[in-house]
Design a protein around this motif. Structure first.
Motif, mmCIF file in Angstrom:
data_model
loop_
_atom_site.group_PDB
_atom_site.id
_atom_site.type_symbol
_atom_site.label_atom_id
_atom_site.label_comp_id
_atom_site.label_asym_id
_atom_site.label_seq_id
_atom_site.Cartn_x
_atom_site.Cartn_y
_atom_site.Cartn_z
ATOM 1 N N ALA A 185 0.836 -1.209 0.000
ATOM 2 C CA ALA A 185 0.000 0.000 0.000
ATOM 3 C C ALA A 185 0.867 1.254 0.000
ATOM 4 N N PHE A 186 1.894 1.283 0.845
ATOM 5 C CA PHE A 186 2.789 2.441 0.874
ATOM 6 C C PHE A 186 3.599 2.540 -0.411
ATOM 7 N N GLN A 187 3.924 1.402 -1.000
ATOM 8 C CA GLN A 187 4.618 1.431 -2.285
ATOM 9 C C GLN A 187 3.760 2.104 -3.346
ATOM 10 N N ALA A 188 2.465 1.778 -3.364
ATOM 11 C CA ALA A 188 1.555 2.401 -4.328
ATOM 12 C C ALA A 188 1.469 3.907 -4.106
ATOM 13 N N VAL A 189 1.460 4.317 -2.833
ATOM 14 C CA VAL A 189 1.407 5.750 -2.522
ATOM 15 C C VAL A 189 2.655 6.459 -3.041
ATOM 16 N N PHE A 190 3.826 5.866 -2.800
ATOM 17 C CA PHE A 190 5.071 6.495 -3.237
ATOM 18 C C PHE A 190 5.194 6.498 -4.754
ATOM 19 N N ILE A 191 4.662 5.481 -5.405
ATOM 20 C CA ILE A 191 4.659 5.497 -6.866
ATOM 21 C C ILE A 191 3.884 6.708 -7.379
ATOM 22 N N CYS A 192 2.751 6.990 -6.745
ATOM 23 C CA CYS A 192 1.948 8.151 -7.150
ATOM 24 C C CYS A 192 2.687 9.458 -6.858
ATOM 25 N N VAL A 193 3.350 9.533 -5.700
ATOM 26 C CA VAL A 193 4.088 10.750 -5.340
ATOM 27 C C VAL A 193 5.260 10.971 -6.285
ATOM 28 N N LEU A 194 5.906 9.882 -6.695
ATOM 29 C CA LEU A 194 7.097 9.987 -7.540
ATOM 30 C C LEU A 194 6.777 9.982 -9.028
ATOM 31 N N LEU A 195 5.520 10.168 -9.383
ATOM 32 C CA LEU A 195 5.149 10.108 -10.798
ATOM 33 C C LEU A 195 5.945 11.082 -11.684
ATOM 34 N N PRO A 196 6.142 12.351 -11.275
ATOM 35 C CA PRO A 196 6.946 13.245 -12.144
ATOM 36 C C PRO A 196 8.361 12.718 -12.370
ATOM 37 N N PHE A 197 9.005 12.243 -11.298
ATOM 38 C CA PHE A 197 10.355 11.692 -11.432
ATOM 39 C C PHE A 197 10.348 10.418 -12.259
ATOM 40 N N LEU A 198 9.398 9.535 -11.994
ATOM 41 C CA LEU A 198 9.348 8.260 -12.705
ATOM 42 C C LEU A 198 9.041 8.449 -14.184
ATOM 43 N N SER A 199 8.175 9.378 -14.485
ATOM 44 C CA SER A 199 7.863 9.616 -15.896
ATOM 45 C C SER A 199 9.094 10.125 -16.646
ATOM 46 N N ARG A 200 9.895 10.970 -15.993
ATOM 47 C CA ARG A 200 11.136 11.436 -16.629
ATOM 48 C C ARG A 200 12.118 10.273 -16.792
ATOM 49 N N LEU A 201 12.192 9.394 -15.769
ATOM 50 C CA LEU A 201 13.074 8.237 -15.836
ATOM 51 C C LEU A 201 12.712 7.345 -17.014
ATOM 52 N N TYR A 202 11.436 7.208 -17.281
ATOM 53 C CA TYR A 202 10.976 6.366 -18.386
ATOM 54 C C TYR A 202 10.910 7.135 -19.707
ATOM 55 N N GLY A 203 11.291 8.406 -19.693
ATOM 56 C CA GLY A 203 11.277 9.199 -20.912
ATOM 57 C C GLY A 203 9.884 9.594 -21.360
ATOM 58 N N ILE A 204 8.966 9.732 -20.404
ATOM 59 C CA ILE A 204 7.579 10.094 -20.718
ATOM 60 C C ILE A 204 7.306 11.495 -20.180
ATOM 61 N N PRO A 205 6.968 12.472 -21.033
ATOM 62 C CA PRO A 205 6.568 13.788 -20.515
ATOM 63 C C PRO A 205 5.379 13.636 -19.568
ATOM 64 N N PHE A 206 5.401 14.375 -18.488
ATOM 65 C CA PHE A 206 4.383 14.183 -17.451
ATOM 66 C C PHE A 206 2.979 14.453 -17.985
ATOM 67 N N HIS A 207 2.841 15.428 -18.864
ATOM 68 C CA HIS A 207 1.513 15.754 -19.388
ATOM 69 C C HIS A 207 0.984 14.677 -20.341
ATOM 70 N N GLN A 208 1.884 13.812 -20.823
ATOM 71 C CA GLN A 208 1.458 12.723 -21.697
ATOM 72 C C GLN A 208 1.237 11.416 -20.947
ATOM 73 N N LEU A 209 1.373 11.453 -19.613
ATOM 74 C CA LEU A 209 1.258 10.231 -18.822
ATOM 75 C C LEU A 209 -0.123 9.583 -18.935
ATOM 76 N N PRO A 210 -1.230 10.350 -18.900
ATOM 77 C CA PRO A 210 -2.544 9.701 -19.065
ATOM 78 C C PRO A 210 -2.674 8.932 -20.373
ATOM 79 N N ASN A 211 -2.193 9.528 -21.475
ATOM 80 C CA ASN A 211 -2.245 8.822 -22.756
ATOM 81 C C ASN A 211 -1.353 7.583 -22.752
ATOM 82 N N TYR A 212 -0.206 7.698 -22.092
ATOM 83 C CA TYR A 212 0.716 6.561 -21.999
ATOM 84 C C TYR A 212 0.053 5.392 -21.262
ATOM 85 N N LEU A 213 -0.589 5.678 -20.123
ATOM 86 C CA LEU A 213 -1.251 4.625 -19.366
ATOM 87 C C LEU A 213 -2.420 4.035 -20.144
#
Length: 398
Positions: A257-285
């Motif tokens: 559960a805490f892992q899921a929370v941190f994944i959501c908090v780290l979404l801007p960092f994670l999206s950059r790590l995966y090379g995904i612009p943050f504003h394009q994340l909904p389309n990516y998912l």
């Protein structure tokens, strides 16, 4: 790591009337066990020597199960990323949310059955919060690197996990290791280095680039810290629950559960790590979900979904449970050794013509040499010389 069973005789106690005496036999440890808690200690006061064969069988059976699931987990890890190669972050999210639902469902039924108590649920949540953060970072880095690295390179790089565990257990658990254990650890690290430097031939690590290899090694640092922290939680729980033990699914449920929370908090960092612009994340998912379901225009190149990703999630969940169970009854380093045994088997499996992977290529000589050195290090680390039996003590009573 204590890998031998020691039996020492306690001083003989004589009562005031000199009518009887009592002798206890204390078992100080068991094979492949380096915990300092009482998991490996049992004693009786009726003069009977306590046997720990059942516990050793339990540890051996848990280690074998972990080894088998480790092979399946490593193979399916790569296979699941084939249809979702462009959507590794979606697979990480899917696995994380799926674990939360499944773990809490199991926890609910175990609480209703009385297996999980209110005392277990009232344990401090701060360590579990740290578990969630470490698992989130480890999963994010591992998924990103795993989508690029070759299938045979992942189980080799995973052996840095043992090196990190040795360092962290030394720093945070105060463990001290023997010469053969440190030598084995060094050979494991050397095996990883030899494999990384095996050249640019097909299937080698350098083919994907040094950055992705280092990123995978860093992901195992987070996972090693997570395993050490879980061992600390079990040790603390044994004290607070007065010899009892916290249920596995309490840790798994809240950690996920805490892992899921941190994944959501780290979404801007994670999206950059995966090379995904943050504003394009909904389309990516959304595209990732379409590829996972293998439907629509996105289905091209998604062959194998959703079967392979679902199989990976199921096996990975079973593997995580078996690892945590092994940590509970032994230690984090023992669980790492059990996982290490599956490495040469995994390497061999990746040389076979597996479905969706195409024709398997032969491994370069440097790769094989690194695997041999790694396995030798594992065996040297696990070996502990036998100690001579203690001399019986003779006490004369008046």
């Amino acid at each position: 790591m204590k890998a031998i069973v020691l039996r020492t005789n306690c001083p003989i106690e004589v009562n005031n009337n000199n009518r009887r005496r009592r002798k206890k036999s204390i078992i100080c440890g068991y094979a492949l066990h380096d915990n300092n808690n009482n998991n490996g200690k049992e004693e009786e006061s009726d003069g009977k020597e306590v046997r720990i064969g059942d516990r050793r069988v339990e540890v051996a059976a848990a280690a074998l199960l972990t080894m088998g699931l480790g092979v399946a987990n490593r193979v399916l890890y790569k296979l699941a990323l084939l249809p979702l190669k462009h959507y590794p972050f979606f697979l990480a999210q899917l696995a994380t949310l799926g674990y939360v639902v499944v773990y809490f469902s199991i926890l609910h039924f175990r609480y209703r059955a009385g297996i999980v108590t209110d005392e277990m649920l009232s344990m401090p949540k701060a360590p579990l919060l740290a578990v969630g953060l470490l698992e989130a970072l480890g999963a994010a880095c591992g998924m990103a690197a795993g989508a690029v690295l070759s299938g045979a390179s992942i189980p080799i790089l995973s052996q840095s996990f043992l090196v990190w565990q040795i360092i962290l257990s030394y720093l945070f658990l105060g463990r001290r290791y023997k010469f053969n254990q440190l030598l084995g650890c060094f050979l494991v690290a050397l095996g990883v280095i030899v494999t990384v430097a095996s050249g640019s031939s097909a299937g080698s690590l350098m083919e994907a680039g040094l950055f992705w290899s280092l990123l995978m090694i860093v992901s195992f640092l987070f996972q090693a810290a997570d395993s050490i922290l879980k061992e600390v939680i079990f040790l603390d729980a044994a004290k607070k629950l007065k010899g009892g033990s916290v249920d596995l699914f309490v840790i798994n449920s809240y950690g996920s559960a805490f892992q899921a929370v941190f994944i959501c908090v780290l979404l801007p960092f994670l999206s950059r790590l995966y090379g995904i612009p943050f504003h394009q994340l909904p389309n990516y998912l959304s595209d990732g979900a379409a590829c996972f379901l293998n439907m629509g225009t996105i289905s091209s190149g998604c062959e194998g979904a959703p079967l392979l990703p679902v199989l990976f999630c199921i096996v990975n969940m079973a593997y995580n449970i078996s690892l945590l169970h092994l940590i509970k009854i032994s230690s984090a380093v023992v669980s790492s050794l059990a996982s290490t045994v599956s490495v040469p088997i995994s390497v061999f499996v990746f040389t076979l013509p597996l479905p969706y992977l195409g024709v398997a290529s032969s491994l370069p000589s440097g790769f094989i040499a690194g695997a041999v050195v790694l396995v030798m290090g594992m065996l040297i680390y696990a070996w502990t010389p036998s100690a001579p039996p203690p001399m019986p003590s003779h006490v004369t009573t008046p």
